[in-house]
Motif scaffolding. Structure first.
Motif, PDB file in Angstrom:
ATOM      1  N   LYS A 165      52.687   1.383   3.200  1.00  0.00           N
ATOM      2  CA  LYS A 165      51.581   0.465   3.491  1.00  0.00           C
ATOM      3  C   LYS A 165      52.077  -0.883   4.013  1.00  0.00           C
ATOM      4  O   LYS A 165      51.577  -1.394   5.009  1.00  0.00           O
ATOM      5  CB  LYS A 165      50.739   0.237   2.228  1.00  0.00           C
ATOM      6  CG  LYS A 165      50.193   1.473   1.575  1.00  0.00           C
ATOM      7  CD  LYS A 165      49.352   1.126   0.358  1.00  0.00           C
ATOM      8  CE  LYS A 165      50.119   0.407  -0.736  1.00  0.00           C
ATOM      9  NZ  LYS A 165      51.203   1.244  -1.340  1.00  0.00           N
ATOM     10  N   ASN A 167      50.774   8.837   7.006  1.00  0.00           N
ATOM     11  CA  ASN A 167      51.837   8.039   7.617  1.00  0.00           C
ATOM     12  C   ASN A 167      53.091   8.889   7.811  1.00  0.00           C
ATOM     13  O   ASN A 167      54.031   8.822   7.022  1.00  0.00           O
ATOM     14  CB  ASN A 167      52.143   6.819   6.752  1.00  0.00           C
ATOM     15  CG  ASN A 167      53.145   5.880   7.408  1.00  0.00           C
ATOM     16  OD1 ASN A 167      53.397   5.966   8.608  1.00  0.00           O
ATOM     17  ND2 ASN A 167      53.713   4.995   6.617  1.00  0.00           N
ATOM     18  N   VAL A 211      46.336   5.378   2.473  1.00  0.00           N
ATOM     19  CA  VAL A 211      47.516   5.804   3.232  1.00  0.00           C
ATOM     20  C   VAL A 211      48.368   6.730   2.369  1.00  0.00           C
ATOM     21  O   VAL A 211      48.669   6.414   1.212  1.00  0.00           O
ATOM     22  CB  VAL A 211      48.359   4.587   3.673  1.00  0.00           C
ATOM     23  CG1 VAL A 211      49.604   5.044   4.434  1.00  0.00           C
ATOM     24  CG2 VAL A 211      47.526   3.650   4.529  1.00  0.00           C
TER      25      VAL A 211
END
Length: 210
Positions: A17, A168, A122
């Motif tokens: 993040k 991600n 995320v």
């Protein structure tokens, strides 16, 4: 000038993040403002007070809670984290979208207090990759890694409470997806109320004038 959005970004510790937020700010200067949280944890190597976090004592943090100076706060792995309110509102009034990188508890508090906030979670591509990233930091003991993975098990139960999920797996791709996602939120009808009200007014005037 339109008021900036409140964008909450959460995710497992080790999901990347912080790196995403830093890259987003670099690529789009002036568009976003990153809210700096206060925390009682110790700084990691390379972190500076007032940049990554405001590093405060437990007593100082609890004083901020008592004075209602935080829009949210939570306790995570034996430490407090919270978002000072003044900076957030100042940046939103200036038209910047404010990014809040906060944990699950704080995100749910934000959702109650600011229903219009955009919540984004995320995650890495998988659990093994998460463990690899945590170990790769070099600053975490095996005990700390185990604590963060146990916490991730709990957090996974709430992933569906977020508006969007970002995987991600590639930093640049994920940053662009995040930017596009936030930009798209400005087109939501509730973000366009001034235009909607003006259109209604003009249409009525046009019809009545015929």
């Amino acid at each position: 000038m339109d008021k900036g959005l409140l964008v909450v970004v959460s995710g497992f510790s080790g999901a990347g993040k912080g790196t995403m937020m830093k890259r987003l700010l670099e690529k789009y200067p002036g568009v976003y403002a990153l809210s700096v949280s206060a925390t009682t944890r110790e700084p990691r190597p390379g972190e500076a007070d007032g940049r990554e976090y405001f590093f405060v004592s437990t007593e100082e943090f609890e004083d901020m809670i008592a004075k209602n100076e935080l829009i949210e706060h939570a306790r995570y792995v034996n430490h407090y984290y919270g978002t000072p309110s003044g900076y957030v509102e100042k940046q939103r009034e200036a038209g910047r979208d404010v990014l809040l990188e906060i944990e699950l508890q704080g995100a749910l508090q934000i959702r109650k207090r600011y229903p219009e906030a955009v919540l984004i979670f995320v995650a890495p591509p998988g659990a093994e990759e998460l463990r690899r990233r945590l170990a790769g930091r070099g600053s975490e003991t095996e005990e700390a890694i185990a604590a963060r993975l146990n916490r991730a098990v709990e957090e996974a139960e709430y992933m569906e409470n977020y508006d969007y999920l970002l995987i991600n797996d590639d930093l640049e791709t994920c940053v662009e997806k995040l930017h596009a996602l936030i930009a798209g939120q400005h087109m939501r009808s509730r973000e366009q109320l001034p235009f909607i009200h003006e259109m209604k007014k003009e249409l009525k005037a046009l019809v009545e004038g015929e």
